[in-house]
Design a protein around this motif. Structure first.
Motif, PDB file in Angstrom:
ATOM      1  N   HIS A  89      38.800  31.925  36.510  1.00 48.68           N
ATOM      2  CA  HIS A  89      38.641  33.000  37.489  1.00 48.68           C
ATOM      3  C   HIS A  89      39.691  33.052  38.590  1.00 48.68           C
ATOM      4  O   HIS A  89      39.694  33.999  39.382  1.00 48.68           O
ATOM      5  CB  HIS A  89      37.242  32.955  38.095  1.00 48.68           C
ATOM      6  N   ALA A  90      40.565  32.060  38.678  1.00 46.05           N
ATOM      7  CA  ALA A  90      41.616  32.113  39.694  1.00 46.05           C
ATOM      8  C   ALA A  90      42.661  31.048  39.385  1.00 46.05           C
ATOM      9  O   ALA A  90      42.403  30.116  38.623  1.00 46.05           O
ATOM     10  CB  ALA A  90      41.021  31.870  41.090  1.00 46.05           C
ATOM     11  N   GLY A 104      43.665  34.827  43.497  1.00 47.94           N
ATOM     12  CA  GLY A 104      42.252  35.079  43.206  1.00 47.94           C
ATOM     13  C   GLY A 104      41.361  34.088  43.928  1.00 47.94           C
ATOM     14  O   GLY A 104      41.718  32.914  44.083  1.00 47.94           O
ATOM     15  N   THR A 109      35.977  36.786  42.191  1.00 47.79           N
ATOM     16  CA  THR A 109      36.250  37.256  40.824  1.00 47.79           C
ATOM     17  C   THR A 109      35.070  36.969  39.889  1.00 47.79           C
ATOM     18  O   THR A 109      34.817  37.736  38.956  1.00 47.79           O
ATOM     19  CB  THR A 109      37.533  36.617  40.265  1.00 47.79           C
ATOM     20  N   ILE A 118      40.821  35.892  34.806  1.00 48.26           N
ATOM     21  CA  ILE A 118      42.276  36.102  34.728  1.00 48.26           C
ATOM     22  C   ILE A 118      42.827  35.522  33.432  1.00 48.26           C
ATOM     23  O   ILE A 118      43.884  35.923  32.956  1.00 48.26           O
ATOM     24  CB  ILE A 118      42.994  35.482  35.944  1.00 48.26           C
ATOM     25  N   PRO A 392      44.324  38.265  41.964  1.00 50.32           N
ATOM     26  CA  PRO A 392      43.976  37.321  40.891  1.00 50.32           C
ATOM     27  C   PRO A 392      44.981  37.444  39.750  1.00 50.32           C
ATOM     28  O   PRO A 392      45.260  38.557  39.293  1.00 50.32           O
ATOM     29  CB  PRO A 392      42.587  37.793  40.429  1.00 50.32           C
TER      30      PRO A 392
END
Ligand SMILES: Cc1cc2nc3c(=O)[nH]c(=O)nc-3n(C[C@H](O)[C@H](O)[C@H](O)COP(=O)(O)OP(=O)(O)OC[C@H]3O[C@@H](n4cnc5c(N)ncnc54)[C@H](O)[C@@H]3O)c2cc1C
Length: 450
Positions: A89-90, A104, A109, A118, A392
């Protein structure tokens, strides 16, 4: 001896999809792989899809959880993957003292679920198993355990030999990866320039206390004689992470990089206090400039074979798929006697999407940063000035653009507080050959381009 329409050398993501695409089009295809087990992953890879939330190589990669398929919307192809996946997610980039530039914020996210990811972690051995099955279903003949070490071409075809076996084909796709032997023996490297080595050790670690389980992490150190890097990526299994310690310079002892992050640096060492190795792997390669024209004499290059450093899994997949289709078109064109378009279509794509659209210099800037800002104190200071989160992102080309824009915005502060850093920042616009010159010089004695 059977004459194939196409010989594909190398059963990585590029070669497997090239073979499947050509097999699906009805070609007689031989897929030849050095490893005795095509599904075995014998070298380090982060095992993620780059990138899930923006266009990469002019396409949008997706994972369809319901149908268990990976695919590319714009190029219009998909293939089965029935293994586990994990959303990432980041991406957080840390300075040596632990200041963070967040690409991100995972808490944000995550709220978007799959659409906030991502990148996607997967198991590459299961991916190979699924891709191999699809290649077989497409009628491809698979030849594992064969190390191709001779290739010769005539106006009518290509012969490839190794490990006591010879293959004849009308065309050959070289998908034998970074530092391809085929590219070298056929002279594709003649106009390439050498940058450096990429030396990596790492593997799978359990019980790492990273800031979040769905976070990609990277950082670098100035402690060794030349920069060392760490990349840590969530793995699909339990609490595991894939970790890679990297240097471009052979004078660096990678164990020193490992020790720096895992034991010495108080910020990072805390994460690794209870960690345990599950498996250790390595990888090494030369980094060149890309091949400009990845086709000659009936041989087409796909995936990392013609790239600088790497196209990433998704870039290699797109390239392999397009290469297989290009040869399928070429074979048909030859048979019906129409003007050739298939291969030039691939070459146009390579030029527009890779050489011009994804400049290798931008990619290499991910490694060049500590060569530009060459002291720990200066990089810690620059990171401390960047307060706002970045978009992100798990796209190594885009990340550098975001960083460049942000650095522009803090230049007035740097000008006022530490103007002596500005000439260093100006180095970012120098040619990559100049930025990486110190490490290029350190590697040169072992250079072996052709
Ligand atoms: C440390 C590290 C981390 C990475 N992390 C990620 C990541 O998180 N996400 C991502 O998208 N990408 C990542 N990559 C990049 C990714 O691994 C590659 O871009 C991708 O595997 C390229 O696919 P390919 O098919 O072109 O080549 P490869 O995967 O290298 O496949 C080439 C194949 O050819 C075979 N071969 C080689 N020579 C011969 C020969 N002479 N005869 C027969 N067979 C031969 C090899 O055995 C191999 O199976 C990472 C790479 C490294 C080094």
């Amino acid at each position: 001896m059977k004459k194939y329409d196409l010989i594909v050398v190398g059963a990585g993501p590029a070669g497997l999809l090239a073979a499947k695409a050509a097999g699906d089009a009805g070609l007689e295809v031989a897929l030849v792989e050095r490893k005795s087990d095509v599904t075995h992953l014998d070298r380090l890879c982060g095992q993620t899809l780059v990138s899930l939330n923006d266009y990469y190589f002019d396409d949008l990669v997706y994972y369809n959880r319901r149908g268990k398929k990976m695919g590319f919307s714009k190029n219009g192809f998909s293939f089965a993957y029935d293994g586990p996946v994990k959303n990432c997610h980041a991406w957080h980039l840390f300075s040596p003292n632990g200041s963070c530039i967040p690409f991100g914020i995972p808490e944000e996210t995550r709220k978007k679920g799959d659409d906030g990811a991502i990148g996607l972690a997967f198991d590459k051995e299961i991916l190979f198993k699924c891709m191999l099955q699809e290649a077989e279903e497409a009628g491809v003949d698979i030849f594992p355990g064969i190390n191709i070490n001779e290739v010769s071409t005539t106006p009518q075809g290509v012969t490839a030999s190794g490990s006591g076996k010879t293959f004849e084909g009308s065309y050959l796709i070289a998908a034998d990866g970074a530092n391809s032997r085929i590219a070298r023996i056929l002279g594709f490297n003649k106009d390439r320039s050498f940058y450096s080595y990429l030396l990596t050790k790492g593997g799978y670690l359990s019980n790492v206390k990273a800031p979040a389980p769905d976070l990609m992490v990277s950082s670098f150190t100035y402690k060794p004689v030349a920069p060392g890097y760490m990349f840590m990526i969530p793995r699909v299994y339990d609490d595991q992470s894939t970790i890679a310690f990297i240097s471009l310079d052979p004078r660096v002892n990678l164990d020193d990089v490992v020790n720096y992050f895992m034991r010495e640096n108080p910020f990072f060492a805390e994460w690794f206090k209870s960690s345990e190795w599950v498996k250790q792997l390595a990888f090494s390669q030369y980094i060149y400039t890309p091949v400009i024209t990845p086709y000659k004499d009936r041989v087409l290059l796909a995936g990392d074979t013609g790239s600088s450093q790497e196209l990433e899994n998704s870039g290699a997949m797109i390239s392999g798929w397009k290469a297989g289709n290009a040869i399928a078109a070429a074979v048909k064109e030859d048979k019906v006697g129409i003007a050739s378009q298939g291969i030039s279509h691939y070459l146009d794509w390579w030029k527009r999407v890779y050489l011009e659209g994804h400049r290798h210099e931008d990619y290499l800037m991910n490694f060049a940063m500590p060569y530009v800002i060459d002291t720990e104190e200066d990089i810690n200071y620059i990171f401390s000035l960047i307060k706002d989160p970045m978009p992100p992102c798990w796209n190594p080309y885009a990340v550098i653009k975001y960083l460049g824009q942000t650095i522009q915005s803090i230049i007035p502060t740097i000008q006022e507080e530490r103007p002596q850093i500005l000439p260093k920042l100006a180095k970012m616009s120098q040619p990559m050959t100049e930025i990486l010159e110190p490490t290029t010089k350190a590697c040169k004695p072992l250079l072996e381009l052709d």
